[in-house]
Design a protein around this motif. Structure first.
Motif, PDB file in Angstrom:
ATOM      1  N   GLY A   1       0.807  -1.218   0.000  1.00  0.00           N
ATOM      2  CA  GLY A   1       0.000   0.000   0.000  1.00  0.00           C
ATOM      3  C   GLY A   1       0.840   1.268   0.000  1.00  0.00           C
ATOM      4  N   LYS A   2       1.925   1.217   0.780  1.00  0.00           N
ATOM      5  CA  LYS A   2       2.766   2.414   0.855  1.00  0.00           C
ATOM      6  C   LYS A   2       3.365   2.737  -0.518  1.00  0.00           C
ATOM      7  N   GLU A   3       3.618   1.683  -1.298  1.00  0.00           N
ATOM      8  CA  GLU A   3       4.157   1.909  -2.646  1.00  0.00           C
ATOM      9  C   GLU A   3       3.097   2.549  -3.545  1.00  0.00           C
ATOM     10  N   VAL A   4       1.842   2.153  -3.339  1.00  0.00           N
ATOM     11  CA  VAL A   4       0.767   2.773  -4.134  1.00  0.00           C
ATOM     12  C   VAL A   4       0.704   4.270  -3.803  1.00  0.00           C
ATOM     13  N   ILE A   5       0.764   4.570  -2.501  1.00  0.00           N
ATOM     14  CA  ILE A   5       0.751   5.984  -2.097  1.00  0.00           C
ATOM     15  C   ILE A   5       1.979   6.693  -2.673  1.00  0.00           C
ATOM     16  N   GLY A   6       3.091   5.974  -2.684  1.00  0.00           N
ATOM     17  CA  GLY A   6       4.327   6.522  -3.257  1.00  0.00           C
ATOM     18  C   GLY A   6       4.172   6.841  -4.740  1.00  0.00           C
ATOM     19  N   ARG A   7       3.533   5.917  -5.487  1.00  0.00           N
ATOM     20  CA  ARG A   7       3.317   6.167  -6.912  1.00  0.00           C
ATOM     21  C   ARG A   7       2.519   7.460  -7.083  1.00  0.00           C
ATOM     22  N   PHE A   8       1.526   7.644  -6.202  1.00  0.00           N
ATOM     23  CA  PHE A   8       0.689   8.832  -6.329  1.00  0.00           C
ATOM     24  C   PHE A   8       1.459  10.108  -5.968  1.00  0.00           C
ATOM     25  N   VAL A   9       2.023  10.135  -4.763  1.00  0.00           N
ATOM     26  CA  VAL A   9       2.612  11.422  -4.321  1.00  0.00           C
ATOM     27  C   VAL A   9       3.927  11.739  -5.043  1.00  0.00           C
ATOM     28  N   LEU A  10       4.708  10.697  -5.362  1.00  0.00           N
ATOM     29  CA  LEU A  10       6.018  10.958  -5.978  1.00  0.00           C
ATOM     30  C   LEU A  10       5.904  11.046  -7.500  1.00  0.00           C
ATOM     31  N   ASN A  11       5.337   9.998  -8.118  1.00  0.00           N
ATOM     32  CA  ASN A  11       5.329   9.959  -9.584  1.00  0.00           C
ATOM     33  C   ASN A  11       4.228  10.822 -10.194  1.00  0.00           C
ATOM     34  N   ILE A  12       3.031  10.720  -9.635  1.00  0.00           N
ATOM     35  CA  ILE A  12       1.907  11.419 -10.259  1.00  0.00           C
ATOM     36  C   ILE A  12       1.882  12.903  -9.844  1.00  0.00           C
ATOM     37  N   CYS A  13       2.049  13.150  -8.514  1.00  0.00           N
ATOM     38  CA  CYS A  13       2.013  14.551  -8.057  1.00  0.00           C
ATOM     39  C   CYS A  13       3.382  15.222  -8.213  1.00  0.00           C
ATOM     40  N   GLY A  14       4.427  14.413  -8.283  1.00  0.00           N
ATOM     41  CA  GLY A  14       5.765  14.982  -8.417  1.00  0.00           C
ATOM     42  C   GLY A  14       6.245  15.725  -7.177  1.00  0.00           C
ATOM     43  N   CYS A  15       5.827  15.250  -6.000  1.00  0.00           N
ATOM     44  CA  CYS A  15       6.262  15.928  -4.768  1.00  0.00           C
ATOM     45  C   CYS A  15       7.760  15.726  -4.542  1.00  0.00           C
ATOM     46  N   ARG A  16       8.378  16.726  -3.917  1.00  0.00           N
ATOM     47  CA  ARG A  16       9.788  16.581  -3.550  1.00  0.00           C
ATOM     48  C   ARG A  16       9.884  15.856  -2.217  1.00  0.00           C
ATOM     49  N   THR A  17      10.964  15.119  -2.049  1.00  0.00           N
ATOM     50  CA  THR A  17      11.130  14.368  -0.794  1.00  0.00           C
ATOM     51  C   THR A  17      11.993  15.188   0.158  1.00  0.00           C
TER      52      THR A  17
END
Ligand code: XMP
Length: 530
Positions: A180-196
């Motif tokens: 699940g955390k990877e799904v959230i990761g796909r959304f916030v990192l790849n789709i939204c392009g958030c910076r870490t």
């Protein structure tokens, strides 16, 4: 920043945590938040689950403006239904509530559709997920397509044909959804392009600068420390920011753990250099607690007495500051601020759109302090979850055993002595508790347990020692594992550890001849006995 809109699911705060674990800053806000009132522009929005049905008369709905902001949106469970409802899909009640594990199939579905389809599940494949819902999508909204299904939910995951809108029926935020955390990761990192860029290293620098800025060049801050993680980390952070203009006060209320006041003094004052005063007010507390059995009365007495003692000590610090000011030169100013170690879960609780949840026990012991003292509040940890506070503590060189410490309630041993609180009863419980914790540490189990403590029962039982009959008190041991203390399960000890603890307590603590182990979960029990 990711904006998470809370529709009242018990898991909403976990979505926030998962984003932050990915080093992406996320803020949880009530679903009633107006987009025009936001003080930031989110890079993406997540809609949480909810106990409601979208067609309920009083069902919460998001500000429709979220769909025109031009940022990606992910709806989880009710969030999916809310998104579908807004976009003219249909939702229906399941024949039976679906609750538990499901296998979601994502691999053979997206073929032939736009590339955004794959983005949410990219590289993940079919996966096990956790479901918990009574309603589900029964008719797709126009311009959406399926990107995942389970055996009982044909629309378990959907996406808009051209906009970055996604909905998933399962809960990626719970640990029961291993990927699940990877799904959230796909959304916030790849789709939204958030910076870490949400890390505790960055937080320290920014927060120290913020504290210096709001406190200004003069003016003092006072704050209570208890020996717990939150107040210690908050105190050390204040010390880093403004040095001796921060005054920590520890009140010994007579119901602390064995040698607690002394140990806190050594660690905070000697090792960490924090300006600390320890006030021994145990006589006052114990005299006011005399004969009191009712737990809420105990809490109230301790809370109020704490305020009295703290105010008195603050007045002394203020008087000394005033005297110094009269002398001129190096004056550090007057006492203007009160430090509180408020954490994010408390903030979330108080901003919930449903209002704070029902009070089962009055946990907030220092609530009255502020109104009386005319001080401004400073809360450097108010954005942080507990595990973030621990990470911060490690970076601030706070010793590991303290950073990992189990929580300890403000009213201390008074709510673990089930009968009236006396010095003798406190001493018995302190000794038993100290042996218990020492043996847990020796067995290397401390960090596997969320909270462990001993309870002194107000009953006597018969025993035999040498040739003599004894008639003494009973100790109950409690150890629980818990994510957030809203629910908890009792800890399964290796029997030999329990045996050693029991044998040591009955041998070494005079007044106790029997030890029991508490095997109740929360709910229906609570963690503490009072
Ligand atoms: P319960 O007993 O409500 O405990 O299941 C959940 C968590 O809260 C702590 N607790 C308190 N903390 N003042 C506090 O500061 C209190 O009066 C209080 N009562 C319970 C408890 O230790 C557990 O971590």
């Amino acid at each position: 920043t990711i904006l998470i809109l809370d529709f009242g699911s018990q898991y909403s705060h976990l979505i926030t945590r998962r984003c932050r674990e990915l080093n992406v800053y996320a803020e949880l806000m009530p679903c009633t938040t107006k987009i025009s009132d936001l003080h930031f522009k989110p890079k993406g929005i997540i809609l949480s689950g909810s106990p409601y049905s979208v067609y309920d008369d009083d069902a919460p709905h998001a500000d429709p403006a979220i769909y025109t902001l031009g940022v990606p949106i992910l709806g989880i469970c009710y969030g999916l239904q809310e998104m579908a409802y807004h976009n003219k899909g249909k939702i229906a009640q399941c024949n039976h509530r679906e609750y538990g594990f499901a296998q979601v199939e994502v691999s053979k579905i997206g073929e032939g559709s736009s590339s955004s389809v794959d983005a949410l599940f990219e590289g993940l494949g079919d996966m096990q997920v956790w479901m918990s819902h009574g309603d589900q999508l029964s008719e797709m909204p126009p311009n959406f397509h399926i990107i995942g299904r389970t055996q009982s939910a044909p629309y378990a995951a959907i996406a808009h044909d051209s906009k970055p809108f996604y909905g998933i029926q399962f809960h990626p935020e719970v640990t029961h959804s291993p990927r699940g955390k990877e799904v959230i990761g796909r959304f916030v990192l790849n789709i939204c392009g958030c910076r870490t860029n949400w890390t505790m290293e960055e937080f320290i620098g920014k927060e120290i600068a913020r504290i210096r800025d709001i406190c200004g060049p003069k003016g003092r801050v006072i704050g209570a420390v208890s020996g717990g993680v939150d107040s210690t980390v908050a105190a050390k952070l204040m010390h880093e920011a403004i040095g001796d203009r921060f005054h920590a006060i520890m009140v010994d209320n007579g119901v602390l753990r064995l040698n607690e006041a002394k140990q806190v003094n050594e660690m905070l004052n000697k090792d960490l250099g924090v300006n600390l005063t320890v006030v021994d007010a145990s006589d006052l507390f114990l005299s006011r607690l005399e004969g009191v059995e009712d737990p809420e009365k105990k809490r109230k007495i301790i809370g109020n007495t704490f305020i009295n003692v703290f105010e008195e000590e603050a007045a002394k610090i203020e008087a000394a500051a005033e005297a110094e000011e009269k002398k001129g030169a190096e004056a550090k100013g007057r006492v203007e601020w009160l430090l509180q170690g408020t954490l994010y879960p408390d903030v979330i609780e108080s901003i919930s759109f449903k209002g704070p949840s029902a009070t089962i026990k009055t946990h907030h012991n220092v609530g009255g302090l502020l109104a009386d003292m005319k001080l401004k509040l400073i809360e450097p940890l108010r954005e942080l979850f507990k595990d973030e506070v621990r990470a911060l503590g490690r970076l601030l060189s706070i010793p590991a055993p303290l950073v990992q410490r189990h929580p300890f309630p403000g009213p201390g041993l008074a709510i673990r002595i089930l009968g009236p609180v006396t010095r003798e009863q406190v001493k018995i419980l302190q000794q038993a508790d100290s042996i218990y914790i020492e043996e847990i540490r020796n067995a290397n189990l401390y960090n596997q347990i969320s909270q462990a403590f001993a309870v002194l029962l107000p009953v006597k039982a018969v025993g035999v020692m040498g040739d003599k009959r004894t008639y003494e008190q009973v100790i109950a041991l409690r150890a629980v594992q818990s994510e957030d203390f809203m629910t908890a399960d009792w800890y399964v000890f290796p029997p030999e550890v329990l045996r050693r603890i029991s044998s040591r307590i009955t041998n070494e603590v005079s007044g106790v001849n029997r030890v029991t182990y508490d095997i109740s979960s929360k709910p229906p029990s609570t963690v503490e006995w009072l």
